[in-house]
Enzyme design. Structure first.
Site, PDB file in Angstrom:
ATOM      1  N   GLN A   1       0.983  -1.263  -0.020  1.00 50.18           N
ATOM      2  CA  GLN A   1      -0.016  -0.163   0.109  1.00 50.18           C
ATOM      3  C   GLN A   1       1.003   1.175   0.004  1.00 50.18           C
ATOM      4  O   GLN A   1       0.256   2.417  -0.129  1.00 50.18           O
ATOM      5  CB  GLN A   1      -1.184  -0.108   1.320  1.00 50.18           C
ATOM      6  CG  GLN A   1      -1.890  -1.190   1.245  1.00 50.18           C
ATOM      7  CD  GLN A   1      -2.840  -1.239   2.311  1.00 50.18           C
ATOM      8  OE1 GLN A   1      -2.742  -1.902   3.046  1.00 50.18           O
ATOM      9  NE2 GLN A   1      -3.874  -0.375   2.208  1.00 50.18           N
TER      10      GLN A   1
ATOM     11  N   HIS B   1       1.130  -9.288   4.443  1.00 56.13           N
ATOM     12  CA  HIS B   1      -0.178  -8.581   4.586  1.00 56.13           C
ATOM     13  C   HIS B   1      -0.690  -8.542   3.131  1.00 56.13           C
ATOM     14  O   HIS B   1      -0.640  -7.605   2.316  1.00 56.13           O
ATOM     15  CB  HIS B   1       0.348  -6.999   4.856  1.00 56.13           C
ATOM     16  CG  HIS B   1      -0.771  -6.246   5.157  1.00 56.13           C
ATOM     17  ND1 HIS B   1      -0.966  -5.551   6.513  1.00 56.13           N
ATOM     18  CD2 HIS B   1      -1.944  -6.011   4.442  1.00 56.13           C
ATOM     19  CE1 HIS B   1      -2.001  -4.791   6.453  1.00 56.13           C
ATOM     20  NE2 HIS B   1      -2.714  -4.887   5.358  1.00 56.13           N
TER      21      HIS B   1
ATOM     22  N   ASN C   1      -1.630 -11.048   7.862  1.00 55.62           N
ATOM     23  CA  ASN C   1      -2.780  -9.791   8.155  1.00 55.62           C
ATOM     24  C   ASN C   1      -4.170 -10.292   7.383  1.00 55.62           C
ATOM     25  O   ASN C   1      -4.104 -10.906   6.644  1.00 55.62           O
ATOM     26  CB  ASN C   1      -2.300  -8.552   7.358  1.00 55.62           C
ATOM     27  CG  ASN C   1      -3.267  -7.650   7.783  1.00 55.62           C
ATOM     28  OD1 ASN C   1      -3.480  -6.938   8.643  1.00 55.62           O
ATOM     29  ND2 ASN C   1      -4.124  -7.253   6.519  1.00 55.62           N
ATOM     30  N   GLU C   2      -5.103 -10.399   8.525  1.00 56.38           N
ATOM     31  CA  GLU C   2      -6.516 -10.686   8.368  1.00 56.38           C
ATOM     32  C   GLU C   2      -6.601 -11.753   7.316  1.00 56.38           C
ATOM     33  O   GLU C   2      -7.229 -11.604   6.353  1.00 56.38           O
ATOM     34  CB  GLU C   2      -6.921  -9.350   7.710  1.00 56.38           C
ATOM     35  CG  GLU C   2      -7.232  -8.258   8.525  1.00 56.38           C
ATOM     36  CD  GLU C   2      -7.957  -7.119   8.183  1.00 56.38           C
ATOM     37  OE1 GLU C   2      -8.326  -7.142   6.788  1.00 56.38           O
ATOM     38  OE2 GLU C   2      -8.306  -5.945   8.824  1.00 56.38           O
TER      39      GLU C   2
HETATM   40  C1  BGC Z   1      -6.418  -4.123   5.772  1.00 58.36           C
HETATM   41  C2  BGC Z   1      -5.776  -2.925   5.481  1.00 58.36           C
HETATM   42  C3  BGC Z   1      -7.013  -1.716   4.803  1.00 58.36           C
HETATM   43  C4  BGC Z   1      -7.644  -1.487   5.988  1.00 58.36           C
HETATM   44  C5  BGC Z   1      -8.716  -0.383   5.641  1.00 58.36           C
HETATM   45  C6  BGC Z   1      -7.513  -3.640   6.618  1.00 58.36           C
HETATM   46  O1  BGC Z   1      -8.578  -4.640   6.024  1.00 58.36           O
HETATM   47  O2  BGC Z   1      -5.555  -4.805   6.714  1.00 58.36           O
HETATM   48  O3  BGC Z   1      -4.828  -3.079   4.471  1.00 58.36           O
HETATM   49  O4  BGC Z   1      -6.246  -0.840   4.302  1.00 58.36           O
HETATM   50  O5  BGC Z   1      -8.338  -2.464   6.462  1.00 58.36           O
HETATM   51  O6  BGC Z   1      -9.712  -0.877   4.652  1.00 58.36           O
END
Ligand code: BGC
Length: 410
Positions: free
Chosen positions: A18, A110, A153-154
């Site tokens: 990002q 991520h 991440n997530e």
């Molecule tokens: C993610 C980020 C994303 C943020 C805002 C999260 O789901 O980890 O990468 O930019 O939310 O939407």
């Protein structure tokens, strides 16, 4: 006046793809070039070259922690061939954090993967875990002195993205809509649909991969290790009680369960949403909706932390993301104040929270979109000039006072 614990971490978060720019070997780069409706990450914020400045701005404002990610596709651009130069680059970032008394929180993955990994079947390939373990093993060689490591991440959002991709391939002429962006009226239904039916089997597969990576990090470093989870702070509308349990299990709870035995869990909360008997209820259109179409719900943070604590059975929490997509920085300060109040209430009730990392340090590439701005710092995408917003100084003053009430007025 309530003070946060003495060693509470106050910081901001980013992710490689990002902000870095030109991650040409990643699956997202390829996706941006081929998917209709996607904007390109391009040079992004050029943080690959400007990370010193980014970390300096964070530290100068009074923040004490920086969460960032290593870009797997840079470190392993072709299978099994690791770039010593890229590993050294990320080591320099870690060293710069140390030099500025900033605690690094390092995410190993991520959202992005190398394109070759995606071509090979991605996370669902039978040898996905072995490939990730090989990368994680290399990544640990630069983690000396790092106290906090996030494996992935997530994963629950990654599962949603995988589902969305499959649907895109099936639907003729479909438009990509980032799962983190609510989209137009027409796309909303599809959006909530694919998020609703997240398959718990995918969650179990991710959990096994996470545990294997966790074991490697534990064996090779002294860091605390966990993963981060997208928390929906879901609630039941009248008649939606059963559906809530069903949906929340596949979307979230299977992942919170996967955190049991970890050193911490990363909670990432932005908004709250209702579930009725038919599924997720789209966010009602309100003037204060965020730039990604979600409801203004700062209380989601406290709700999410409480839910994480309950399902994990008391795993320590790190707030690894919380923030708002808005062009109005005063709204960002209002939102963050209320979110921190809800966090502090949860802590007063006995929940062990180790830190708060705001999303995001910079206005950055929001997965196919540039318009939603989450940053404490604006970035000119022609010159890459950074302009701190008042919210950066404000959050820094909260960090320095280690309490909310003493924050500077901006
Ligand atoms: C993610 C980020 C994303 C943020 C805002 C999260 O789901 O980890 O990468 O930019 O939310 O939407």
């Amino acid at each position: 006046m309530t003070t946060f614990p003495a060693d509470f971490l106050w910081g901001a978060a980013t992710a490689g793809h990002q902000i870095e720019g030109n991650n040409v070997n990643s699956d997202w780069w390829a996706r941006e070039l081929t998917m209709p409706g996607m904007e390109l990450s391009g040079d992004a914020c050029d943080s690959y070259h400007r990370y010193h400045e980014d970390i300096d701005l964070l530290a100068d404002a009074g923040l004490t922690s920086y969460r960032f990610s290593l870009e797997w596709s840079r470190i392993e651009p072709t299978p099994g061939a690791f770039s010593k130069a890229e590993l050294a680059h990320y080591r320099r970032m870690i060293e710069h954090c140390f030099a500025r008394n900033v605690t690094p929180v390092v995410t190993l993955q991520h959202f992005t993967t190398p394109q070759w990994f995606a071509d090979d079947g991605g996370w669902l390939a039978p040898d996905a875990s072995e490939k990730f373990q090989r990368y994680v093993t290399e990544a640990t060689t630069i983690l000396d002195g790092v106290d906090w490591v996030v494996t992935m991440n997530e994963p629950n959002m990654q599962a949603a993205i995988m589902t969305a991709m499959r649907r895109m391939q099936l639907a003729e002429g479909g438009q990509w809509q980032s799962p983190t962006v609510e989209g137009t009226e027409e796309t909303k239904q599809t959006h909530s649909d694919f998020l609703t039916y997240a398959d718990p089997e995918i969650g179990r597969a991710f959990t096994a991969i996470h545990h294997a990576a966790r074991d490697i990090v534990r064996a090779r470093t002294r860091a605390k290790v966990g993963w981060t989870i997208a928390a929906g702070a879901l609630t039941a509308a009248p008649g939606g009680e059963e559906k809530l349990l069903e949906i929340r299990y596949g979307k979230e709870d299977v992942y919170w369960e996967g955190s049991r035995g970890d050193d911490f869990v990363g909670v990432q909360a932005y908004s709250s949403q209702e579930v009725d008997a038919n599924g997720l209820v789209p966010h009602p259109a309100r003037p204060d909706n965020t730039l990604v179409g979600t409801s203004y719900r700062p209380d989601a943070l406290g709700m999410a932390v409480r839910h994480a604590w309950a399902v994990t059975g008391g795993v320590s929490v790190m707030v690894t993301e919380n923030g708002i997509a808005t062009a109005d920085d005063n709204q960002r300060i209002r939102y963050t104040t209320e979110a921190l109040q809800s966090l502090q209430n949860a802590m007063t009730d006995g929940i062990d929270v180790r830190g708060y990392l705001h999303w995001s340090l910079l206005d950055n590439f929001e997965w196919g979109h540039w318009e939603p701005t989450f940053g404490l710092i604006a970035v000119d995408r022609e010159t890459f000039t950074r302009t701190p917003k008042p919210s950066l100084a404000w959050l820094g003053s909260v960090a320095q006072a280690n309490q909310l009430d003493a924050a500077v007025a901006v």
